[in-house]
Enzyme design. Structure first.
Site, short mmCIF file in Angstrom:
data_model
loop_
_atom_site.label_atom_id
_atom_site.label_comp_id
_atom_site.label_asym_id
_atom_site.label_seq_id
_atom_site.Cartn_x
_atom_site.Cartn_y
_atom_site.Cartn_z
N HIS A 192 -103.89 12.19 6.05
CA HIS A 192 -102.50 12.02 5.64
C HIS A 192 -102.31 11.06 4.48
O HIS A 192 -101.35 11.18 3.72
CB HIS A 192 -101.63 11.66 6.84
N ARG A 298 -91.70 15.91 7.26
CA ARG A 298 -92.52 15.42 8.38
C ARG A 298 -91.76 14.26 9.04
O ARG A 298 -91.90 13.11 8.63
CB ARG A 298 -93.87 14.91 7.86
N ARG A 334 -89.26 19.52 10.34
CA ARG A 334 -90.22 19.75 11.41
C ARG A 334 -89.99 18.75 12.54
O ARG A 334 -89.80 17.56 12.28
CB ARG A 334 -91.64 19.61 10.87
N GLU A 433 -100.80 26.92 12.58
CA GLU A 433 -101.84 25.96 12.18
C GLU A 433 -102.93 25.84 13.24
O GLU A 433 -103.83 25.02 13.15
CB GLU A 433 -101.22 24.59 11.87
N ASN A 456 -103.81 22.76 6.46
CA ASN A 456 -104.63 21.57 6.76
C ASN A 456 -105.20 21.67 8.17
O ASN A 456 -106.40 21.53 8.40
CB ASN A 456 -103.79 20.29 6.68
N ASP A 457 -104.30 21.92 9.12
CA ASP A 457 -104.78 22.01 10.50
C ASP A 457 -105.43 23.35 10.79
O ASP A 457 -106.37 23.42 11.56
CB ASP A 457 -103.62 21.76 11.48
N ARG A 467 -110.34 16.57 10.39
CA ARG A 467 -109.90 16.41 9.01
C ARG A 467 -109.98 14.96 8.52
O ARG A 467 -109.80 14.69 7.33
CB ARG A 467 -108.47 16.96 8.83
N CYS A 504 -97.12 25.52 3.94
CA CYS A 504 -96.75 24.14 3.64
C CYS A 504 -97.96 23.21 3.72
O CYS A 504 -97.83 22.00 3.54
CB CYS A 504 -95.63 23.64 4.55
C1 PEP Z 1 -100.79 21.29 8.07
O1 PEP Z 1 -101.42 21.09 9.09
O2 PEP Z 1 -101.19 22.03 7.15
C2 PEP Z 1 -99.49 20.62 7.86
C3 PEP Z 1 -98.72 20.93 6.85
O3 PEP Z 1 -99.13 19.64 8.74
P1 PEP Z 1 -99.75 18.16 8.78
O4 PEP Z 1 -100.59 18.00 7.55
O5 PEP Z 1 -98.61 17.24 8.84
O6 PEP Z 1 -100.55 18.19 10.02
MG MG Z 2 -100.45 20.15 10.78
#
Ligand code: PEP
Ligand code: MG
Length: 572
Positions: A192, A298, A334, A433, A456-457, A467, A504
């Site tokens: 993050h 977020r 979200r 995700e 990302n997830d 991650r 996203c």
């Molecule tokens: C993701 O997982 O791609 C996402 C946008 O959410 P976060 O990065 O906040 O987990």
């Molecule tokens: Mg995520």
């Protein structure tokens, strides 16, 4: 002499300046009188922080001892680690805090005494050594509880921040006027802190390994595009990078005109290019870069850096502000995504062995209903002030979605009964995700208005690669063929049910890869605001037909690298 380091490129651009090494300072806190705790949740939080530190220390000692003196000598630390993970030990500390209202240090001491007492009763020689282990562990934990972390991120001059790692809240605390960029020992491109760096347009390189030798004030060059970092550069290197920095900024200036243009492909198809935000502070950049909307708010960041939960009214004011400020442009908000690397001290969470696989996001919200209901009510009350889209994170099953929808329906009915105005045309979406969600996308699609893919997830869970862990960061880079297929399946399901689909995750703002999402039928891309003009400029150069064709070609490739080489080739 210059030292060259290679890390993981986390946020593009070049920063040059003096190093500010951030070390969380240690504050001595007086133990509470008579060992009594007024706020058990806070005491539990202090204990969990100490526990994390102690575990890391002991694991490092174990590895060092094994390397230097052999595995037998390291056994003692393995045994300490097992106490630090022992569910009975942890449960007893917890009981002491929550039921006997002890402060964290007293709770640990009393737990240690109880275990030692039990062992003494057994009068077994085998346990004598174990008693020493417990004494050692108790001492270590109490030491850490006595000191708590304090942020010393107050910069006094423009600096490059260096740190072991930066938590999302530490990154959020950086003074945007003085921070030039940052480098960290840990982390990956999708941790993050990296995400925040991109949304702030700050050059950053992460996963560099030990920076302990770095002296405060050393000149640093950070090349966030290539992942190169140079400590104490020679004068000609400085000149060279100064030139590169100017060229990069000039290019940024040229692209900036796209901030004010519509988001159209060359053949005139509109793709919504929206911004990801973490707080109201980001809205300025959203406006400056001409986002078509907010594609991901977020909300968990609003819950961090405070000691109590934001009330329904506080949340309502924030949501209302964002919706009003966006003046009818869509705003995806979200619901709370805590757990994993995003912890909130006052939401008491049991320590977990695998937090990213644990009680995170919607799972937590469905368990802590009051918390979820409060947020839903605040969101619904804000709905008349703009174009609201509510997004549920980490949906893995249809049952979870139905449960969340039932709570939404109950709160809607309750608000209506109280004659509190709510809009009828807000939309509901879910994050895709978790691979299970992509695999059952068809049944999920019939329950919602839209999907938003969290690459990302989705990558983390598809590749089974944390991650945050730089050792496996290579598995979290780029777009893997496996994730591409999951995106394709999701897009197909969305199309079949006639719902729209966005992305996203960080890949939405990748200047090459975004085309593949467009080629698969994605109509909304949400990214750090700083990336918007570049993506819009690139979008204006391609047609939908081309993007579809490239997506078909890319799906036959067998590695992330091959996909990236192919798609970056089409632009050059
Ligand atoms: C993701 O997982 O791609 C996402 C946008 O959410 P976060 O990065 O906040 O987990
Ligand atoms: Mg995520």
């Amino acid at each position: 002499m210059a030292v060259m380091l290679q890390g993981i490129p986390a946020s593009a651009g070049i920063a040059i300046g003096p190093a500010f090494f951030f070390e969380p300072a240690v504050l001595n806190q007086e133990p509470l009188s008579a060992g009594c705790a007024e706020d058990p949740e806070n005491e539990w939080y202090r204990f969990t922080l100490a526990l994390d530190k102690a575990r890391d220390e002991v694991a490092a000692l174990r590895d060092k001892t094994a390397a230097e003196l052999g595995p037998e000598k390291a056994e003692i630390f393995a045994s300490h680690l097992s106490i630090l993970k022992d569910p009975e030990f942890l449960a007893e500390v917890r009981r002491n805090i929550f039921e006997s209202h002890k402060d964290a240090a007293s709770a640990v001491r009393e737990t240690g005494d109880m275990f030692i007492g039990l062992m003494k009763q057994l009068e077994d020689e085998l346990f004598t050594g174990r008693i020493h282990d417990i004494e050692d562990i108790v001492g270590r934990l109490v030491l850490h509880i006595a000191g708590s972390e304090a942020s010393s991120l107050a910069l006094v001059q423009p600096s490059v921040v260096a740190a072991v790692d930066l938590t999302p809240s530490q990154t959020a605390q950086l003074d945007r006027n003085l921070v030039l960029g940052f480098i960290t020992e840990e982390g990956s491109a999708v941790s993050h802190s990296s995400i925040l760096a991109r949304s702030l347009g700050l050059p950053a390189v992460v996963g560099l390994g030990s920076l302990q030798a770095l002296a405060q004030g050393t000149t640093i060059i950070v090349d966030g595009t290539s992942g190169k970092v140079i400590l104490d550069p020679e004068p000609e290197m400085l000149m060279d990078y100064e030139k590169k920095r100017r060229v990069y900024e000039l290019e940024l200036g040229l692209i900036k005109e796209y901030a004010g243009k519509p988001s159209l492909t060359r053949d005139g198809t509109t793709i919504e290019i929206a911004a990801n935000i973490g707080s109201l502070k980001d809205l300025e950049a959203v406006q400056r870069n001409g986002a078509d909307g907010i594609g991901l708010f977020r909300t968990e960041f609003m819950f961090m850096d405070r000691t109590t939960m934001p009330t329904e009214d506080e949340q309502f004011e924030v949501y209302k502000h964002v919706l009003s400020r966006m003046q009818g442009k869509p705003v995806v908000i979200r619901t709370l995504d805590v757990g994993g690397d995003k912890q909130i001290p006052y939401i008491h969470l049991e320590p977990e062995t695998n937090p990213f696989l644990g009680l995170r996001a919607i799972r937590l919200c469905l368990q802590k209903e009051t918390l979820f209901r409060t947020q839903i009510r605040a969101l619904l009350r804000a709905s008349p002030y703009g174009k609201l889209r509510i997004l549920l994170p980490m949906i893995a099953t249809l049952e979870e979605l139905k449960k969340a929808k039932a709570l939404l329906a109950e709160e809607t009915a309750a608000l209506k009964q109280q004659q509190i105005p709510i809009s009828d045309d807000w939309e509901l979406g879910i994050m895709i995700e978790i691979p299970s969600a992509a695999l059952i996308a068809e049944s999920l699609a019939s329950e919602v208005d839209f999907f938003s893919i969290g690459t990302n997830d989705l990558t983390q869970y598809t590749m089974a690669a944390d991650r945050m862990n730089r050792s496996v960061a290579y598995l979290n880079q780029g777009l893997s063929p496996a994730v591409l297929r999951l995106v394709e399946m999701t897009a197909r399901a969305a199309k079949a049910q006639g719902i729209w689909i966005g992305v996203c995750g960080e890949l939405a703002g990748d200047p090459d890869l975004f085309t593949l999402f467009v080629g698969l039928g994605v109509t909304e891309l949400s990214m750090g605001a700083a990336a918007i003009p570049r993506i819009r400029s690139r979008l204006s150069k391609i047609t939908i037909g081309e993007a579809e064709h490239w997506a078909q070609q890319a799906r036959n490739l067998h590695s992330s690298e091959a996909i990236h080489t192919f798609i970056s080739g089409v632009f050059s």
